[in-house]
Enzyme design. Sequence first.
Site, PDB file in Angstrom:
ATOM      1  CE  LYS A 268      -7.651  -3.135  -3.440  1.00 58.88           C
ATOM      2  NZ  LYS A 268      -8.439  -2.378  -2.515  1.00 58.88           N
TER       3      LYS A 268
ATOM      4  CG  HIS B  52     -10.764   0.975   0.683  1.00 60.51           C
ATOM      5  ND1 HIS B  52     -10.193   1.576  -0.438  1.00 60.51           N
ATOM      6  CD2 HIS B  52      -9.983   1.021   1.702  1.00 60.51           C
ATOM      7  CE1 HIS B  52      -8.896   2.042   0.095  1.00 60.51           C
ATOM      8  NE2 HIS B  52      -8.951   1.325   1.402  1.00 60.51           N
TER       9      HIS B  52
ATOM     10  CB  THR C  20      -6.491   2.811  -4.914  1.00 60.62           C
ATOM     11  OG1 THR C  20      -5.854   1.792  -5.052  1.00 60.62           O
ATOM     12  CG2 THR C  20      -7.759   2.714  -4.091  1.00 60.62           C
TER      13      THR C  20
ATOM     14  CB  SER D  67      -0.742   0.088   1.263  1.00 54.26           C
ATOM     15  OG  SER D  67      -1.459   1.212   1.396  1.00 54.26           O
TER      16      SER D  67
ATOM     17  CE1 TYR E  58      -6.132   4.943  -1.559  1.00 50.60           C
ATOM     18  CE2 TYR E  58      -4.240   4.841   0.072  1.00 50.60           C
ATOM     19  CZ  TYR E  58      -5.492   4.164  -0.407  1.00 50.60           C
ATOM     20  OH  TYR E  58      -6.247   3.438   0.441  1.00 50.60           O
TER      21      TYR E  58
END
Length: 420
Positions: A278, A302, A188, A138, A162
Amino acid sequence: MSVVQRQAPKPRELLELVKFKKPTLDGRRRRLESALTIHDLRAIAKRRTPAAAFDYTDGAADGEISMQRARQAFLDVEFHPSILRDATRADTSCTVLGGPSALPFGIAPTGFTRLMQTEGETAGAGAAGAAGIPFTLSTLGTTSIEGVKAANPHGRNWFQLYVMRQREISYGLVERAAKAGFDTLFFTVDTPVAGARLRDKRNGFSIPPQLSLGTVLNTATRPWWWYDFLTTPKLEFASLSATGGTVGELLNSAMDPSISYDDLAVIRSMWPGKLVVKGVQNLEDSKRLADLGVDGIVLSNHGGRQLDRAPVPFHLLPEVVREVGADTEVMVDTGIMDGADVVASIALGAKFTLIGRAYLYGLMAGGRPGVDRAIAILREQVERTMRLLQVSELAELGPQHVTQLQRLAPRALERDALRV
């Protein structure tokens, strides 16, 4: 009338009937061996982890309805086994996004991971590499891109991105992931702002931890967690230069609610590997992304941690696969707690699945060995379910093996009822 002949028990015969199990002196090994399901690992994790860290993993947004519905959707599955087919073996291997995986699931991206247990992403990446499955790091991970590569040097590493207000930060992460040999990027799209994670607010969850009297009292009964926390490197976001504040504050400062398809195009032009979007939650967006030629999409809400009452990804799966499955690889996450959930997803057309909480429960229960145990549990369940369905390869699974039982159905709008 017959009479049963009785005799005095013979010690030698008793010894043949009773086998004493050799005691396991290693406490962690004993705990992990006793866990037969992911729910067992969750129970161990809850006992061993401070409430703030456990609740961050275990909780979801608002009333946690999305998470509950996602798990219920997998419980509302009816399997239809074949008969008189060779069930000697179950080949769980597959190809996803241009590369191999020994199992039809990989590890999903999770943030703050070293707070849950000090080995964090290193344990996850190492266990994934040993099991022959992909690991996803992540943006909010607590181990660096380079650290994950070192922990899983020969396995498949994926990076979840992100797109932040300061685009240069995101671009730099893309370049670092590419340089480190990560083969897939997860763009994402379901986090324009942070969801209302009420457990975290009540616990004052943050990085670094904000200590209160309640926090101290809760962690005092878990001295092993304190020992790990105080004797390991400082806890921080390994890929970001600034930390501090509650989870929601950090997300809101880092994320940009204005991200668009233009940002997707920019990232796509930078990234040399496979690109996956995603957080897709409807058919229309799935079609548009397929038309744009992305390599894959992940149907995901999520883990129920953003918009509560969001669509259940598993419910969306059959329709999305039918419409775009020939053009892009469709994956699914949220709610997977059993290998049978994975098999049901593959049967309904998913190319691959991702596990988040399931892996983290293992991590909190026992570090790297706990992650190994979580993967082993799911592997055993996948293999057993396949063999009981009497299929020997994942490619043999199909919609004929699964019925999604209906619990929630859209209610007809009043105007539709008037037309009848």
